[in-house]
Write a protein that holds these residues in place. Structure first.
Motif, short mmCIF file in Angstrom:
data_model
loop_
_atom_site.label_atom_id
_atom_site.label_comp_id
_atom_site.label_asym_id
_atom_site.label_seq_id
_atom_site.Cartn_x
_atom_site.Cartn_y
_atom_site.Cartn_z
N GLN A 40 0.85 -1.19 0.00
CA GLN A 40 0.00 0.00 0.00
C GLN A 40 0.88 1.23 0.00
N GLY A 41 0.26 2.39 -0.10
CA GLY A 41 1.01 3.64 -0.08
C GLY A 41 1.74 3.89 -1.39
N PRO A 42 2.59 4.90 -1.42
CA PRO A 42 3.28 5.26 -2.67
C PRO A 42 4.10 4.13 -3.28
N THR A 43 4.72 3.31 -2.45
CA THR A 43 5.53 2.21 -2.98
C THR A 43 4.74 0.92 -3.18
N ASP A 77 4.71 8.39 -6.36
CA ASP A 77 5.19 9.78 -6.41
C ASP A 77 5.93 10.03 -7.72
N ALA A 78 6.76 9.07 -8.15
CA ALA A 78 7.46 9.21 -9.42
C ALA A 78 6.49 9.21 -10.59
N VAL A 79 5.45 8.39 -10.52
CA VAL A 79 4.43 8.37 -11.57
C VAL A 79 3.78 9.75 -11.71
N ARG A 80 3.37 10.32 -10.60
CA ARG A 80 2.70 11.63 -10.66
C ARG A 80 3.66 12.72 -11.13
N PHE A 81 4.89 12.68 -10.64
CA PHE A 81 5.87 13.69 -11.07
C PHE A 81 6.09 13.60 -12.57
#
Length: 364
Positions: free
Chosen positions: A25-28, A215-219
């Motif tokens: 779960q979460g960002p990772t 986070d990398a996906v969104r960035f």
């Protein structure tokens, strides 16, 4: 009742249980399915032979996508109760630090992820890439091949990105490349407008991304949406095939990744793993990538330790002497203390896949 307890004790003695700490779960959590399938494949292959040191292997999955303290407490409870005899998996270094604080020195710990440097806790083995053989050679390659010299660091705000950036900044002193700025955001950041506002192509040539998972996906999506792909390159030690799938084909022009493993990189060792993986899980399996492969790597490392040392207790690991070479899906590996030296490659994103450009570090 006594007979049942005796049988249960015998079964436990015949089984090596590993706390398999991976994010669900979460960002990772993006990496979780790949971790689980790669871990399952490793266990099935070992159990089809002689397991680890003659013991059947089982994984006890621990969700590493929670707070480091919660993860460490669950792992600690499993160790306290004797339900696991080793720890392995991929998770961020903040989780590793918490787990080590809780159970360090009591069980062997095969940490699969790229990391910021040595941890001398007894029984801890750091199996992933590190800045000296991953990010720094990639930065030098980008300078020589693409003329990229001025870097902005954008990373998540925890130990690995900050220490990696500091190591890179120090290593680039008196070189033709430099870190111009550093920006850190919490894990789980969804809006990167403020970060993107600060990326001036007149001041920087590229972005070192030390962002994890979603986070990398969104960035990447927002970076491409700003039209920055044409003027700034991106370099990451953490972006892998799941990140490309999450971002979509149009989000990755000018994106490079450095890692010891990419799906489809074409070596004999990596091709064998890819064949076994897709034969077992089929064409719609979770993406085979560096994160999942590192989990496979960690479990097989425990098996090698069992062969060399006769077991995987912390007391046994003194026999795991530095300098040993062995083969893996990553190619030839060499144990250097509690670290692994390994070949590292630089790849360019091409839509939803990576195309390896060059080997940038070799096993020494």
């Amino acid at each position: 009742m006594q007979v049942d307890a005796t049988r249960r004790g015998a079964r436990e003695a015949e089984t090596l249980s590993i706390a398999f700490v991976v994010p669900l779960q979460g960002p990772t959590g993006l990496y979780g399915p790949s971790c689980l399938t790669c871990g399952q494949l490793a266990v099935e292959q070992l159990n089809a032979a002689d397991g680890i040191a003659g013991r059947r292997v089982e994984l006890v999955v621990v969700d590493a996508g929670r707070s480091p303290e919660a993860v460490a407490e669950e792992v600690g409870s499993l160790v306290d109760q004797g339900r696991v005899q080793a720890v392995a998996g991929w998770h961020i270094s903040a989780v590793r630090v918490a787990i080590t604080r809780r159970v360090g020195g009591r069980v062997v710990y095969a940490y699969a992820a790229m990391h910021e440097g040595r941890d001398d806790t007894p029984g801890v083995f750091m199996l992933g890439e590190r800045p000296v053989n991953q990010l720094l050679p990639a930065v030098h390659w980008m300078r020589e091949q693409l003329g990229v010299g001025r870097w902005a660091v954008v990373g998540n705000d925890y130990v690995f990105p900050r220490v990696t950036a500091a190591t890179t900044r120090a290593a680039l002193e008196d070189s033709a490349a430099e870190i111009v700025s550093e920006t850190y955001v919490p894990l789980g950041t969804t809006d990167f407008r403020g970060v993107l506002d600060g990326l001036d192509p007149g001041r920087v040539d590229g972005v070192i991304m030390l962002l994890m998972g979603q986070d990398a996906v969104r960035f990447n999506r927002q970076f491409a949406g700003r039209g920055l792909s044409g003027s700034l390159v991106r370099l990451s030690p953490a972006v892998e095939e799941n990140t490309l799938l999450g971002g979509g084909a149009g989000a990755h022009d000018g994106l490079y990744a450095a890692a010891a493993y990419f799906d489809g990189m074409g070596t004999a060792e990596s091709t064998a793993l890819s064949r076994d993986y897709h034969d077992r899980f089929g064409p719609w399996a979770p993406a085979l990538n560096a994160v999942g492969e590192s989990c496979y790597e960690a479990i097989l490392f425990l098996a090698r330790m069992g062969r060399v040392c006769g077991g995987v207790d912390v007391a046994d690991v003194a026999a795991m002497t530095s300098g040993q070479f062995y083969d893996s899906p990553r190619g030839l590996l060499r144990l250097d203390g509690n670290l692994l030296n390994q070949d590292v490659y630089l790849a360019a994103a091409r839509g939803l896949e990576f195309e390896v450009q060059q080997q940038i570090a070799r096993t020494t």
